[in-house]
Design a protein around this motif. Sequence first.
Motif, PDB file in Angstrom:
ATOM      1  N   PHE A  65      30.210  27.798   9.760  1.00 47.71           N
ATOM      2  CA  PHE A  65      31.423  27.027   9.508  1.00 47.71           C
ATOM      3  C   PHE A  65      32.582  27.943   9.136  1.00 47.71           C
ATOM      4  O   PHE A  65      33.709  27.760   9.614  1.00 47.71           O
ATOM      5  N   VAL A  66      32.332  28.927   8.289  1.00 49.59           N
ATOM      6  CA  VAL A  66      33.392  29.860   7.910  1.00 49.59           C
ATOM      7  C   VAL A  66      33.888  30.624   9.134  1.00 49.59           C
ATOM      8  O   VAL A  66      35.099  30.830   9.306  1.00 49.59           O
ATOM      9  N   ASP A  67      32.982  31.017  10.009  1.00 46.62           N
ATOM     10  CA  ASP A  67      33.405  31.689  11.249  1.00 46.62           C
ATOM     11  C   ASP A  67      34.286  30.770  12.084  1.00 46.62           C
ATOM     12  O   ASP A  67      35.283  31.213  12.686  1.00 46.62           O
ATOM     13  N   LEU A  68      33.939  29.490  12.134  1.00 53.46           N
ATOM     14  CA  LEU A  68      34.740  28.531  12.905  1.00 53.46           C
ATOM     15  C   LEU A  68      36.125  28.368  12.300  1.00 53.46           C
ATOM     16  O   LEU A  68      37.137  28.319  13.026  1.00 53.46           O
ATOM     17  N   VAL A  69      36.199  28.293  10.973  1.00 51.26           N
ATOM     18  CA  VAL A  69      37.495  28.194  10.311  1.00 51.26           C
ATOM     19  C   VAL A  69      38.335  29.433  10.592  1.00 51.26           C
ATOM     20  O   VAL A  69      39.537  29.349  10.886  1.00 51.26           O
ATOM     21  N   ILE A  70      37.707  30.598  10.517  1.00 55.09           N
ATOM     22  CA  ILE A  70      38.419  31.850  10.781  1.00 55.09           C
ATOM     23  C   ILE A  70      38.993  31.852  12.193  1.00 55.09           C
ATOM     24  O   ILE A  70      40.171  32.153  12.401  1.00 55.09           O
ATOM     25  N   ASP A  71      38.157  31.525  13.165  1.00 56.63           N
ATOM     26  CA  ASP A  71      38.619  31.522  14.552  1.00 56.63           C
ATOM     27  C   ASP A  71      39.754  30.533  14.764  1.00 56.63           C
ATOM     28  O   ASP A  71      40.702  30.799  15.513  1.00 56.63           O
ATOM     29  N   THR A  72      39.681  29.380  14.087  1.00 54.10           N
ATOM     30  CA  THR A  72      40.702  28.353  14.248  1.00 54.10           C
ATOM     31  C   THR A  72      42.023  28.775  13.636  1.00 54.10           C
ATOM     32  O   THR A  72      43.089  28.701  14.267  1.00 54.10           O
ATOM     33  N   TYR A  73      41.974  29.225  12.395  1.00 52.94           N
ATOM     34  CA  TYR A  73      43.213  29.482  11.675  1.00 52.94           C
ATOM     35  C   TYR A  73      43.827  30.841  11.973  1.00 52.94           C
ATOM     36  O   TYR A  73      45.010  31.054  11.697  1.00 52.94           O
ATOM     37  N   ALA A  74      43.051  31.738  12.556  1.00 52.16           N
ATOM     38  CA  ALA A  74      43.641  33.008  12.991  1.00 52.16           C
ATOM     39  C   ALA A  74      44.733  32.770  14.025  1.00 52.16           C
ATOM     40  O   ALA A  74      45.714  33.515  14.098  1.00 52.16           O
ATOM     41  N   LYS A  75      44.579  31.706  14.799  1.00 48.09           N
ATOM     42  CA  LYS A  75      45.576  31.392  15.822  1.00 48.09           C
ATOM     43  C   LYS A  75      46.933  31.040  15.215  1.00 48.09           C
ATOM     44  O   LYS A  75      47.963  31.133  15.881  1.00 48.09           O
ATOM     45  N   GLY A  76      46.945  30.652  13.954  1.00 52.28           N
ATOM     46  CA  GLY A  76      48.195  30.271  13.323  1.00 52.28           C
ATOM     47  C   GLY A  76      49.090  31.441  12.976  1.00 52.28           C
ATOM     48  O   GLY A  76      50.278  31.247  12.692  1.00 52.28           O
TER      49      GLY A  76
ATOM     50  N   VAL B 132      42.112  37.462  14.626  1.00 53.02           N
ATOM     51  CA  VAL B 132      40.767  37.114  14.170  1.00 53.02           C
ATOM     52  C   VAL B 132      40.209  38.201  13.267  1.00 53.02           C
ATOM     53  O   VAL B 132      39.677  37.927  12.186  1.00 53.02           O
ATOM     54  N   ASP B 133      40.331  39.443  13.701  1.00 59.34           N
ATOM     55  CA  ASP B 133      39.817  40.560  12.906  1.00 59.34           C
ATOM     56  C   ASP B 133      40.510  40.648  11.555  1.00 59.34           C
ATOM     57  O   ASP B 133      39.881  40.938  10.535  1.00 59.34           O
ATOM     58  N   LEU B 134      41.814  40.397  11.552  1.00 60.96           N
ATOM     59  CA  LEU B 134      42.584  40.478  10.317  1.00 60.96           C
ATOM     60  C   LEU B 134      42.153  39.404   9.327  1.00 60.96           C
ATOM     61  O   LEU B 134      41.963  39.670   8.133  1.00 60.96           O
ATOM     62  N   VAL B 135      41.974  38.179   9.806  1.00 64.01           N
ATOM     63  CA  VAL B 135      41.547  37.087   8.933  1.00 64.01           C
ATOM     64  C   VAL B 135      40.144  37.346   8.395  1.00 64.01           C
ATOM     65  O   VAL B 135      39.869  37.121   7.215  1.00 64.01           O
ATOM     66  N   LYS B 136      39.244  37.816   9.229  1.00 60.73           N
ATOM     67  CA  LYS B 136      37.883  38.106   8.781  1.00 60.73           C
ATOM     68  C   LYS B 136      37.870  39.154   7.673  1.00 60.73           C
ATOM     69  O   LYS B 136      37.072  39.074   6.731  1.00 60.73           O
ATOM     70  N   LYS B 137      38.757  40.108   7.782  1.00 56.49           N
ATOM     71  CA  LYS B 137      38.794  41.182   6.794  1.00 56.49           C
ATOM     72  C   LYS B 137      39.465  40.758   5.500  1.00 56.49           C
ATOM     73  O   LYS B 137      39.012  41.115   4.406  1.00 56.49           O
ATOM     74  N   GLU B 138      40.543  39.962   5.582  1.00 56.48           N
ATOM     75  CA  GLU B 138      41.379  39.716   4.417  1.00 56.48           C
ATOM     76  C   GLU B 138      41.253  38.320   3.813  1.00 56.48           C
ATOM     77  O   GLU B 138      41.560  38.126   2.641  1.00 56.48           O
ATOM     78  N   LEU B 139      40.820  37.322   4.595  1.00 53.59           N
ATOM     79  CA  LEU B 139      40.790  35.955   4.091  1.00 53.59           C
ATOM     80  C   LEU B 139      39.499  35.607   3.366  1.00 53.59           C
ATOM     81  O   LEU B 139      39.523  35.007   2.294  1.00 53.59           O
ATOM     82  N   VAL B 140      38.384  36.001   3.934  1.00 58.28           N
ATOM     83  CA  VAL B 140      37.087  35.568   3.427  1.00 58.28           C
ATOM     84  C   VAL B 140      36.879  35.858   1.942  1.00 58.28           C
ATOM     85  O   VAL B 140      36.330  35.020   1.221  1.00 58.28           O
ATOM     86  N   PRO B 141      37.302  37.013   1.412  1.00 55.81           N
ATOM     87  CA  PRO B 141      37.072  37.274  -0.017  1.00 55.81           C
ATOM     88  C   PRO B 141      37.718  36.261  -0.954  1.00 55.81           C
ATOM     89  O   PRO B 141      37.327  36.181  -2.119  1.00 55.81           O
ATOM     90  N   TYR B 142      38.682  35.489  -0.493  1.00 58.51           N
ATOM     91  CA  TYR B 142      39.361  34.526  -1.347  1.00 58.51           C
ATOM     92  C   TYR B 142      38.724  33.148  -1.325  1.00 58.51           C
ATOM     93  O   TYR B 142      39.133  32.274  -2.077  1.00 58.51           O
TER      94      TYR B 142
END
Length: 208
Positions: free
Chosen positions: A96-107, A56-66
Amino acid sequence: MNTLFKAFLLLMASMMASITLAATEPKQMLQSAADNIISYLKENQSKLAENPQLSVDLVKKELVPYIDQEALGRRVLAKEWRTATPQQQQQFVELFVDLVIDTYAKGLAQYNNQTFEFEDTEYNDKMTLARVKSQMNQTDGEPVKIDYLLKKPKGLDEWRVVDVRIEGISMANSYKNQFAQQIQNEGLQSVLDKLAKKEITLDQTNAN
């Protein structure tokens, strides 16, 4: 976990890379991001499986800027966006973005030696909209076709992802349908309150 849902998870994760790539040509950006995340997954998969919060932390840091967060929020909220207050619009985008992050971090823990191939970028006439076709090659199944849709937000010379389509299925449209039904039944503010309390999960049935 079915193939297309895994594809959603892995492809959202594959957008992770250095923010310095944000202004580059879309195909190059996506290919570099995919190469980087696959390398990371191979080295750290066991850690991600043992510690979900690390994902989760990794996605929040690296995914959101894109992600063009407002554009994605507009697509998902659809006609409700026009009647929502500015405060409700901002709240929906953030939640919504937080929900997407939490969901897809599991992948991140679902990686199984998949590889990605990207075609040359297709642009519209004004060079403000881009599409990159690609496929995910699997070790135990048929390749999965993927389209990335990207735009340059007004005032920025940087590409942002506004939608991902897996075998023709739009992520934004799938979630738009889910939220439209909930908002119709309960009202926008009730849905926002439930998002804030983490009482809503993303319906993956349309991603199957």
